[in-house]
Design a protein around this motif. Structure first.
Motif, PDB file in Angstrom:
ATOM      1  N   THR A  27       0.132   3.753   2.870  1.00 21.63           N
ATOM      2  CA  THR A  27       1.396   3.901   2.157  1.00 21.63           C
ATOM      3  C   THR A  27       1.066   3.947   0.675  1.00 21.63           C
ATOM      4  O   THR A  27      -0.059   3.619   0.284  1.00 21.63           O
ATOM      5  CB  THR A  27       2.341   2.718   2.436  1.00 21.63           C
ATOM      6  N   ASP A  28       2.030   4.346  -0.151  1.00 29.48           N
ATOM      7  CA  ASP A  28       1.720   4.487  -1.575  1.00 29.48           C
ATOM      8  C   ASP A  28       1.856   3.163  -2.318  1.00 29.48           C
ATOM      9  O   ASP A  28       2.577   3.033  -3.310  1.00 29.48           O
ATOM     10  CB  ASP A  28       2.566   5.577  -2.224  1.00 29.48           C
ATOM     11  N   SER A  29       1.121   2.182  -1.829  1.00 23.69           N
ATOM     12  CA  SER A  29       1.035   0.876  -2.481  1.00 23.69           C
ATOM     13  C   SER A  29       0.314   1.024  -3.813  1.00 23.69           C
ATOM     14  O   SER A  29      -0.620   1.818  -3.950  1.00 23.69           O
ATOM     15  CB  SER A  29       0.275  -0.093  -1.572  1.00 23.69           C
ATOM     16  N   LEU A  30       0.721   0.248  -4.824  1.00 26.12           N
ATOM     17  CA  LEU A  30       0.121   0.355  -6.146  1.00 26.12           C
ATOM     18  C   LEU A  30      -1.058  -0.587  -6.355  1.00 26.12           C
ATOM     19  O   LEU A  30      -1.633  -0.625  -7.443  1.00 26.12           O
ATOM     20  CB  LEU A  30       1.185   0.076  -7.223  1.00 26.12           C
ATOM     21  N   ASP A  31      -1.423  -1.359  -5.337  1.00 20.67           N
ATOM     22  CA  ASP A  31      -2.527  -2.302  -5.502  1.00 20.67           C
ATOM     23  C   ASP A  31      -3.793  -1.832  -4.796  1.00 20.67           C
ATOM     24  O   ASP A  31      -4.592  -2.629  -4.324  1.00 20.67           O
ATOM     25  CB  ASP A  31      -2.123  -3.698  -5.011  1.00 20.67           C
ATOM     26  N   VAL A  32      -3.974  -0.516  -4.718  1.00 17.60           N
ATOM     27  CA  VAL A  32      -5.166   0.067  -4.115  1.00 17.60           C
ATOM     28  C   VAL A  32      -5.675   1.190  -5.008  1.00 17.60           C
ATOM     29  O   VAL A  32      -4.984   1.642  -5.922  1.00 17.60           O
ATOM     30  CB  VAL A  32      -4.874   0.626  -2.701  1.00 17.60           C
ATOM     31  N   GLY A  33      -6.881   1.652  -4.714  1.00 20.66           N
ATOM     32  CA  GLY A  33      -7.433   2.775  -5.475  1.00 20.66           C
ATOM     33  C   GLY A  33      -7.533   4.043  -4.668  1.00 20.66           C
ATOM     34  O   GLY A  33      -7.891   5.107  -5.187  1.00 20.66           O
ATOM     35  N   ASN A  34      -7.210   3.937  -3.357  1.00 20.34           N
ATOM     36  CA  ASN A  34      -7.355   5.073  -2.449  1.00 20.34           C
ATOM     37  C   ASN A  34      -6.180   5.098  -1.483  1.00 20.34           C
ATOM     38  O   ASN A  34      -5.770   4.064  -0.962  1.00 20.34           O
ATOM     39  CB  ASN A  34      -8.655   4.942  -1.640  1.00 20.34           C
ATOM     40  N   LEU A  35      -5.652   6.287  -1.219  1.00 20.80           N
ATOM     41  CA  LEU A  35      -4.571   6.454  -0.253  1.00 20.80           C
ATOM     42  C   LEU A  35      -5.011   7.414   0.839  1.00 20.80           C
ATOM     43  O   LEU A  35      -5.672   8.422   0.572  1.00 20.80           O
ATOM     44  CB  LEU A  35      -3.312   7.009  -0.927  1.00 20.80           C
ATOM     45  N   SER A  36      -4.633   7.108   2.079  1.00 20.02           N
ATOM     46  CA  SER A  36      -5.055   7.960   3.192  1.00 20.02           C
ATOM     47  C   SER A  36      -3.865   8.582   3.900  1.00 20.02           C
ATOM     48  O   SER A  36      -2.831   7.936   4.074  1.00 20.02           O
ATOM     49  CB  SER A  36      -5.877   7.151   4.208  1.00 20.02           C
ATOM     50  N   VAL A  37      -4.005   9.822   4.282  1.00 23.43           N
ATOM     51  CA  VAL A  37      -3.111  10.613   5.135  1.00 23.43           C
ATOM     52  C   VAL A  37      -1.634  10.511   4.752  1.00 23.43           C
ATOM     53  O   VAL A  37      -0.766  10.707   5.594  1.00 23.43           O
ATOM     54  CB  VAL A  37      -3.306  10.275   6.639  1.00 23.43           C
ATOM     55  N   VAL A  38      -1.324  10.267   3.484  1.00 13.66           N
ATOM     56  CA  VAL A  38       0.070  10.144   3.074  1.00 13.66           C
ATOM     57  C   VAL A  38       0.729  11.499   2.825  1.00 13.66           C
ATOM     58  O   VAL A  38       1.940  11.580   2.618  1.00 13.66           O
ATOM     59  CB  VAL A  38       0.213   9.267   1.808  1.00 13.66           C
TER      60      VAL A  38
END
Length: 369
Positions: free
Chosen positions: A59-70
């Motif tokens: 999900t487009d969480s702001l506490d990560v550096g990478n997003l998958s399959v969104v």
């Protein structure tokens, strides 16, 4: 490479003054050397912000550096708009404004709505046509990038020695030379288009007894060095900025915590300077598949210090367990910094900091003549 939209072109009027002092930070200055920009940004980050760069989310969480399959299930132009909004949020709603890498699978076509589907890898390899492989990969890279996806978890460069292996069709076959040529062409095309290629699965993931996938591997080091290692070497030479660690173990040591293969061979010997990602769930697999330890903090130490930089997906280990391990002194901040440095440098190298947005108009290339 398709034209990119710079930070100043949409959503706001120029660079964001995160320090509210009217001065552009060195890491925001495109005129400075990349290594200097990385070090400046790294010096400003908290432990939690550093750890965020080493984890991912679906999900487009702001506490990560990478997003998958969104972006997988959206129309091409809609995908570009959504990607721009995601990047805007990371740039404007986080303390330092670090853009996110969005990834998906792109083995024989981007796994997203209406993308062109090319023949599977084994069929492409059967052509023995390296130029064709390069042109196919170029098309894949362009269709991927215009959507806002900047990392492909491809190509699969494992060799297939047993037809019973369940993913034989994803490979380039059993021949190291042919596979190396195909892998080089694929990765080169992606790098030219500003896409992080992620050759996988490092290493020997498909050669378990009886054709088992992701099983314990007991091949000699000589066999590994004469078969699969040259294919990974070719992919790295072509410009791969990421490598995916495999599920399997080598002589009882899981690949996701195998310092010999991830650091001594991959980095010191092959000269790989990008970042290593886990196969989906392979870090937690140290606990629930290989039964090395049942302690998440120890798992974080084993994997990070071995050279595994980013956990896909989620942050079961590279979340609070990693933060606790660092604050307790189980893992040095120097080891953390090295992993974060690799991720940040790759983001700079593909232009993500300076041109984070994509043009929805360019998605006309998807499924075009």
């Amino acid at each position: 490479m398709p034209s990119s939209i710079k930070r100043s072109d949409i959503y706001h009027g120029g660079w964001i003054d995160h320090d509210k002092d009217g001065v552009m930070a060195p890491f925001e200055d495109p005129g400075k050397p990349i290594d200097d920009r990385v070090e400046d940004l790294l010096s400003r980050m908290t432990i939690e912000e550093k750890v965020a760069q080493l984890r991912s989310a679906m999900t487009d969480s702001l506490d990560v550096g990478n997003l998958s399959v969104v972006l997988r299930n959206t129309e091409p132009a809609e995908s570009a708009v959504k990607a721009n909004e995601i990047q805007r949020r990371f740039l404007e709603e986080t303390r330092l404004g670090i853009p996110v890498i969005i990834h998906d699978e792109c083995l024989h076509g981007c796994v997203a709505k209406h993308s062109t589907v090319f023949p599977q890898s084994i069929a492409l390899a059967a052509t023995w046509d390296v130029d064709l492989m390069y042109r196919v990969a170029k098309a894949i890279a362009r269709e991927t990038r215009v959507r806002g996806i900047r990392q492909c978890l491809s190509p699969v460069v494992n060799l297939s020695f047993d037809a019973r292996a369940g993913r034989t069709e994803e490979t380039y076959g059993e021949d190291p030379y042919l596979a190396s040529q195909m892998a080089y062409a694929y990765v080169k095309a992606l790098r030219e288009e500003g896409i992080v290629a992620t050759p996988k699965h490092y290493i020997m993931n498909f050669v378990g007894d009886g054709g088992r996938d992701s099983a314990e591997i007991h091949m000699s080091e000589r066999f590994i060095r004469e078969t699969e290692l040259p294919v990974f070497k070719a992919a790295i030479k072509a410009g791969a900025l990421s490598v995916m660690a495999a599920y399997n173990s080598i002589d009882g040591v899981p690949c996701s915590m195998n310092k010999y293969w991830l650091t001594e061979v991959l980095r010191w010997e092959l000269g790989f300077e990008g970042f290593v990602v886990s196969d989906y769930g392979s870090v937690t697999g140290i606990i629930n598949r290989h039964y090395i330890t049942d302690n998440p903090e120890e798992t974080a130490k084993l994997s990070l210090e071995a050279g595994l930089d980013v956990e896909f997906p989620g942050f079961s280990i590279y979340g609070e367990p990693l933060v606790r391990a660092i604050k307790k002194g189980l893992i040095s901040e120097a080891a953390l910094n090295e992993a974060v440095r690799r991720v940040l440098k790759s983001k700079f190298l593909i232009g993500l900091f300076d041109s984070p947005y994509v043009d929805p108009e360019e998605t006309k290339v998807v499924d075009s003549e």
